[in-house]
Structure formats: C-alpha cells, structure tokens
Design an enzyme around this catalytic site. Structure first.
Site, mmCIF file in Angstrom:
data_model
loop_
_atom_site.group_PDB
_atom_site.id
_atom_site.type_symbol
_atom_site.label_atom_id
_atom_site.label_comp_id
_atom_site.label_asym_id
_atom_site.label_seq_id
_atom_site.Cartn_x
_atom_site.Cartn_y
_atom_site.Cartn_z
ATOM 1 C CG HIS A 35 -9.903 42.305 34.369
ATOM 2 N ND1 HIS A 35 -10.879 42.026 35.275
ATOM 3 C CD2 HIS A 35 -8.565 42.336 35.088
ATOM 4 C CE1 HIS A 35 -10.244 42.023 36.626
ATOM 5 N NE2 HIS A 35 -9.154 42.174 36.304
ATOM 6 C CG ASP A 89 -6.680 38.322 40.071
ATOM 7 O OD1 ASP A 89 -6.977 39.591 40.558
ATOM 8 O OD2 ASP A 89 -5.608 37.911 39.336
ATOM 9 C CG ASP A 101 -3.819 40.376 41.912
ATOM 10 O OD1 ASP A 101 -4.329 39.073 42.414
ATOM 11 O OD2 ASP A 101 -4.510 40.907 41.080
ATOM 12 C CG HIS A 150 -8.080 42.990 40.582
ATOM 13 N ND1 HIS A 150 -6.851 42.504 40.747
ATOM 14 C CD2 HIS A 150 -8.080 44.314 40.682
ATOM 15 C CE1 HIS A 150 -6.153 43.614 41.183
ATOM 16 N NE2 HIS A 150 -6.970 44.797 41.314
#
Length: 376
Positions: free
Chosen positions: A135, A171, A254, A173
């Site tokens: 990110h 992931d 995650d 995200h």
C-alpha cells in the site's frame, strides 16, 4: 534457466520484538514465528537463510521521494511528528503510527526485496515473508505500509536482467501502491484477487492499466473451490500468456478465514496451491508475505509457503518443538480468541474450505479472461 540451488529465506531478528503498538493489528509476531517454526521442523538450515540488509535511504529513491524518506527517519529519531508531516506524509496516524523501529523495520524488508532481485540475476527462488507492504506510496505511508517493498523488488529484478515481471497478489486487500507504480507499464503484469468493498476500495474490475492489469474483487466468503477456479481460469493463463522471466507473489495471509481483517474464507491450502502452480512458470520467483493479523493462522500459512517452495512434506501432526512455538504465541488486546483451538497448535495444514463457485466469481473471471485473450 533457474540456478540449481535451493530456495533462500531472507529474514531478520528485528521483527521478533518490533511492534506497531499494543493496540495495532500488527502487534502480533509473524516473521519470527515462521523462522522459529521452520527451524523447529528442520526446514531452515543455515545455508538457506540470509540476514536481510537494511536499505540505505538513497536506495529507496527509485520509488519513494527523498523528502518522505527523510521524514520517516526523522520521525523514528524524534518519536513524534508535526501536524504538517502527518498531513503530508501519513505518518503518526492510527494506521501508520510512530513506533521505535518505524524506519529500520520497513527499511529491512525493503533491503530484502532489493537483495532478492540481485540474488536472482541468474535465476532461483527467494522467500522474504517480511515483505508484501503493497500500500505504500512514493510520498506517504498508507495502510500499515511505510515503504513499498513489492515495487522495490520489481525494480530490482528489472535492474538485474528481468525484462517481463508478473506480479500476483492474493492478499485480502488491493495492492493500490503497486498498481500506482506499474499500471502504465506493459512489461509488468498485475493480477490481484481481493475482497470487494474492503479498504482501500480500489482495484475495480474495470481498471485495466495499459491492458495488463487484472483486478478481481471477490465476495465475502470466497472459498478454496473458488480460488482454485480463479487460479486455473485467470491467474495461470494470464501468466502463461505474458511469458514472464520473473514472478513476484504477494502471499498475504489475511484472506484465510480466521483473520480479523477480512471476510474471506480460504484455508492455507489455497495459498500453497498458488505458490506451487507459479513456481515453474518463470526462472526467477520472489515470494513475499503481506497482510495477516491472527498470529497462529499467519505463522502456519507462511511456514507452509516455505515448505511448498522446498518440496517438504507437511506432517499431519506437528512435532512437539513446533507445537511449542505455536503454544507460546500471544494475541493480546482482542476478545475473539480466548485460547487457540487445538488444531492451530498441532497442525500446519488447515482443513480444506471448499464450497460453491458464486455467480459473481464466474461472471467476473469470464470478463477478465475475455479481455486477457485480446491482450495476449
């Protein structure tokens, strides 16, 4: 051609006692658990382990601005930031707090990522589970990520002879920082599976970059059967058509069902199957960590990634030294798990979490594969 040598694991002791703070999701041990579990299982001999170097500030300027790197270093030294620095660089926020190793820790994972590109000049496999901070942006921290080591890994691979790099991200995200860096570069393939309507709420199905970006938002409850479908219908065909000479896989844990930061429902088998399928598809292979906030599930998942890279058989029941590692873990500041279920400390492999393939997944994969066919 891939060099005839075993995979190498890049790690560091900095992660053992470093924490974002007692209240932060990244207060839990992760990389140290993987190192300890792998050693307890006899899977991490000295000749496969490398100590990560810490990236020097100037080495980060390939993606990050000098002003931001200086601000990050200054924040670590002062253990405080001004309102102006917080507003400009995203430091000292709830997501990206001030903590004692806030430069040294991400600079260590960044150093590992850049070292991976150098070590793979002639081919091979590198595993750096501390990596995957996808990110980060050039001038600001974002989403627990102070530096963007996936971007730095891809840049290093390209400096060291790779001309076509495939970046795969499983992931929960979306890798907004990586897409920002490479969306307009046709020699970097980007494929991401991520939970729909999950922060950072980027990575729309329609976002195509230069035609080489494939974003697959998936619904809550996304299961092993659906991931196998996506793997076989989208990920592997896209990579095969792209013909990369290097692959970077961000293997965020995650997306496993026990993780508190998503509503996906994968078992760790799904991650391991993606690793195994991608391994033979390019002479250079870098595997990163990423998200993962349940200390038992992330440690077990990422240790199994290392087993997969090495072809080790995962025992049905862990030997006592490995169980001891898992029994010693603590997950403070939460109420969902008062004591870990027995299988979290006696096994490495989850039970498969299979189920129906939703119409949403089928339809979206069909849209992306139709576009992939045109692009290929």
């Amino acid at each position: 051609m891939r060099m005839n040598q075993p995979p190498r694991f890049i790690g560091s002791e900095i992660y053992r006692h470093s924490s974002y703070g007692h209240w932060h999701p990244l207060r839990v041990p992760r990389v140290s658990t993987v190192m300890d579990l792998a050693r307890a299982l006899g899977w991490l001999p000295a000749h496969q382990y490398l100590v990560s170097p810490r990236a020097k500030p100037a080495a980060l300027y390939g993606f990050h601005t000098s002003a931001y790197v200086a601000a990050l270093q200054a924040a670590e030294t002062a253990q405080a930031v001004s309102d102006a620095v917080r507003a400009r660089h995203g430091l000292g926020t709830h997501a990206n707090p001030v903590f004692p190793e806030m430069y040294r820790r991400p600079a260590t994972s960044a150093g590992a990522a850049m070292l991976a590109g150098e070590l793979l000049r002639e081919g091979g496999i590198i595993y750096t589970p501390a990596g995957g901070t996808h990110h980060g942006f050039p001038d600001r921290a974002n989403g627990f990520c102070y530096l963007n080591d996936p971007v730095l890994a891809i840049q290093s691979l390209r400096r060291n002879g790779a001309t076509r790099v495939a970046y795969i991200d499983v992931d929960a995200h979306h890798p907004d920082g990586v897409e920002y860096a490479f969306a307009d570069e046709p020699d970097v393939l980007l494929v991401s599976t991520h939970e729909q309507n999950r922060w950072p709420r980027t990575g729309a199905l329609e976002d195509a970059g230069s035609g080489q970006v494939f974003n697959l938002p998936v619904p809550a409850g996304f299961n092993d059967t659906e991931m196998a479908f996506v793997r076989e219908r989208l990920i592997l065909p896209a990579v095969a058509a792209f013909r990369p000479d290097a692959i970077v896989l961000q293997c965020g844990a995650d997306a496993v069902t026990e993780d508190p930061q998503s509503r996906m429902a994968l078992s760790n088998n799904a991650h391991w199957a993606v690793v195994a399928a991608l391994m033979p598809m390019a002479p250079r292979f870098v595997v990163l960590g990423g998200g993962g906030y349940n200390p038992w599930s992330v440690g077990r998942c990422w240790t199994g990634v290392w087993a997969t890279l090495n072809g080790h058989d995962v025992p049905e029941r862990l030997p006592n030294p490995a169980q001891d590692v898992l029994r010693a873990l603590k997950w403070t500041g939460q109420s969902r798990v008062k004591a870990p279920p027995e299988q979290w400390v006696t096994t490495l492999r989850d039970q498969p979490r299979e189920g129906p393939i939703s119409d949403e997944v089928r339809t979206r994969v069909a849209q992306l594969t139709a576009r992939s066919g045109v692009w290929a």
